[in-house]
Design an enzyme around this catalytic site. Structure first.
Site: not given
Ligand code: GLC
Length: 570
Positions: A224, A285
């Site tokens: 994440d 991500e």
């Molecule tokens: C990422 C997740 C999202 C979350 C953010 C903070 O972007 O996919 O859902 O709110 O991180 O953890």
């Protein structure tokens, strides 16, 4: 016909790695645990609910599942606010439920990817609570980013950074003696303090978290905010625009993302994963400029990263072609196949995004004043899905897209939970997180035995329920199944000789045509049918799959806003 070959063949060594490096061409299904299946009737999905439906996912034809966080959490950001990384939140079950879920998935031949959230924890994490109690200058505070404020009495935040969820990225604490004290950094919600990755103890903590889940059988991690952890030296002010918001020039990222120090973390983690048997992986991500990707991905770095360009590409030949060509070229450069994704728990579902004139909207005003053309949106979504599943690399699906679910737009404000809604009043991301419909004529459409559902399900979910689509020719679900079956059989996910991508530059206007060996993929982005003869290049052919059933347009046409896969004889 003129074609432009894009992907270079992989070397023999790359192709014949152990276990074929399953993640390279895997189809991964994202489970958002809160909304997948509720086994105990509390209105929130849970791990036993996931385990019970694993055969459904096996039958759908995916290779792996990725679960959004199910760890102990106050749920201020749907579980992305973790208060214990090595336990399961009671709402979702227990550690033994997690073991059972992983074990059952493996029995069914499914890999399991878990989410790891290393940029921040919950403010309820034991270590943050200790940091608050310990006071300025303590080792405890040094686990997070605590800084003195500016101004005479430290009354101003340490810099001008704003949070991704709107508002300031800093919150001031009250010290034990009741006086206003230091500020802590939170790139997201106030309840999500950023870890201090300058501190070796933070590194140690996360190495242990990785091992904890690897020991329990996790096949990989979705990381994440993978470009977030390390902040620029000295925490300098960002440049701001006329509205006082952090200025993010086109193609760049906010100042607190994509700093080089982050890259070291993947070099540190990779050997940990490699030490385990069975080809464990990490997918990042990371919303980063694409030219930065080679710094993150490679043999001693992370395995792959989400490619969000395809998700962001609007309906149209040029936009979609560019969103395919660029990542393929980059994949060659980094020696790791790209990933494809159209929906996830953070974006408007693609069945709704495509329901607009692409020149005017991509759903930005959904939930406010914009209403998509649902039928058109779904039609195009089906076509875009067939396009995505025909491409080399890994594909990530988001729960419910296989049912053609639209974004839920009429959730009452008081029921919305997304922190960006709570902080800034924007509709936020709840509309793509509504619990799944399994059975049309059951309470909560079969999501929960009690009929409870943490977000209300729109009436239009009923006819889209799994039981309404299963075995029904031409349904969205059966299209996904058939596409996944064919993708596997035809080895469309693979790269290498005979598996390249070649666009047909002579395709009719508004029609995207690409070849994967003898398989030809045709996407008609126009609102008029196109004769099949115009896209087959005169070759003998067999239609393998259509995104929409043959309608009045007839067998020998590519219907408006649709896609098909055909096999051409050599
Ligand atoms: C990422 C997740 C999202 C979350 C953010 C903070 O972007 O996919 O859902 O709110 O991180 O953890």
């Amino acid at each position: 016909m003129t074609t432009s070959p894009l992907t270079a063949p992989l070397t023999t060594e790359q192709v014949s790695t152990p276990d074929r490096q399953w993640w390279r061409d895997a189809v991964v299904y994202q489970v958002y645990p809160r909304s997948f299946a509720d086994s105990n009737g509390d209105g929130m999905g849970d791990l036993p609910g996931v385990t019970a439906h694993l055969p459904y996912l096996r039958d759908l034809g995916v290779d792996a599942i990725w679960l959004s966080p199910f760890y102990t959490s106050p749920q201020r950001d749907g579980g992305y606010d973790v208060s214990d990384y090595t336990d399961v939140d009671p709402r979702f079950g227990s550690l033994s439920d997690a073991d059972e879920m992983i074990g059952r998935a493996h029995e069914l031949g499914l890999k399991v990817i878990v989410d790891i959230v290393p940029n921040h924890s919950s403010d309820q994490h034991e270590l943050f609570q200790q940091a608050l109690a310990a006071g300025p200058g303590s080792a405890e505070r040094d686990m997070y980013v605590f800084v003195e404020g500016r101004g005479e009495d430290g009354e101003l935040p340490p810099n001008n950074w704003t949070s991704i969820f709107h508002g300031p990225a800093w919150t001031r604490v009250t010290e034990a003696d009741g006086t206003p004290g230091q500020w802590y950094l939170h790139i997201f919600d106030t309840s999500q303090p950023d870890w201090n990755w300058e501190n070796p103890r933070v590194h140690e903590l996360f190495r242990d978290v990785l091992r904890f889940w690897l020991d329990r059988g996790a096949d990989g991690f979705r990381v994440d905010v993978a470009h977030g952890m390390v902040k620029p030296e000295g925490l300098p002010d960002a440049t701001v625009n006329a509205q006082g918001l952090i200025d993010i020039p086109e193609g760049e990222v906010p100042i607190y993302f994509d700093n080089d120090g982050v890259l070291e973390i993947y070099r540190e983690w990779r050997p940990i994963l490699d030490a385990y048997e069975g080809d464990r992986m990490m997918v990042l991500e990371a919303w980063i400029p694409e030219q930065r990707l080679p710094l993150y991905i490679g043999d001693e770095k992370a395995h792959q990263s989400f490619n969000f360009g395809f998700l962001q590409a609007r309906w149209g030949v040029e936009t979609m072609r560019a969103a395919i060509e660029q990542p393929l070229a980059l994949a060659d450069a980094v020696g790791s196949p790209t990933t494809w994704v159209l929906s996830n728990h953070d974006v408007i579902r693609h069945a709704s995004r495509y329901g607009f004139d692409p020149d005017h909207s991509f759903g930005e005003g959904l939930g406010r004043d914009e209403v998509p053309d649902a039928e058109l949106g779904l039609r195009r979504a089906r076509a875009a899905t067939l396009l995505m599943l025909s491409l080399p690399g890994a594909a990530y699906l988001y729960q419910g897209e296989e049912l053609g679910l639209p974004e839920a737009t009429d959730i009452p404000d008081e029921l919305r939970e997304d922190p960006s809604h709570l902080r800034a009043g924007v509709p936020g991301r709840d509309g793509c997180r509504v619990p799944l419909p399994w059975v049309q004529d059951a309470p909560a459409f079969g999501f929960s035995p009690s009929g409870e559902s943490w977000l209300p399900q729109p009436a239009e979910f009923g006819p889209l329920a799994v039981d309404q689509q299963q075995g029904v020719e031409g349904s969205v679900l059966e299209m996904y199944r058939e596409a996944l079956r064919l993708r596997r059989e035809l080895r469309l996910g693979e790269q290498g000789e005979g598996h390249g991508v070649a666009f047909d530059d002579a395709a009719p206007a508004g029609v995207l045509v690409l070849d994967r060996g003898e398989i030809r993929i045709v996407v008609n982005t126009t609102s008029a049918p196109v004769p099949l003869a115009e896209v087959t290049g005169g070759a003998e052919h067999e239609v393998l799959l259509r995104s929409v059933p043959v309608g009045p347009t007839g067998e020998d046409r590519v219907a408006a806003d649709s896609a098909l896969w055909l096999r051409r004889s050599r």
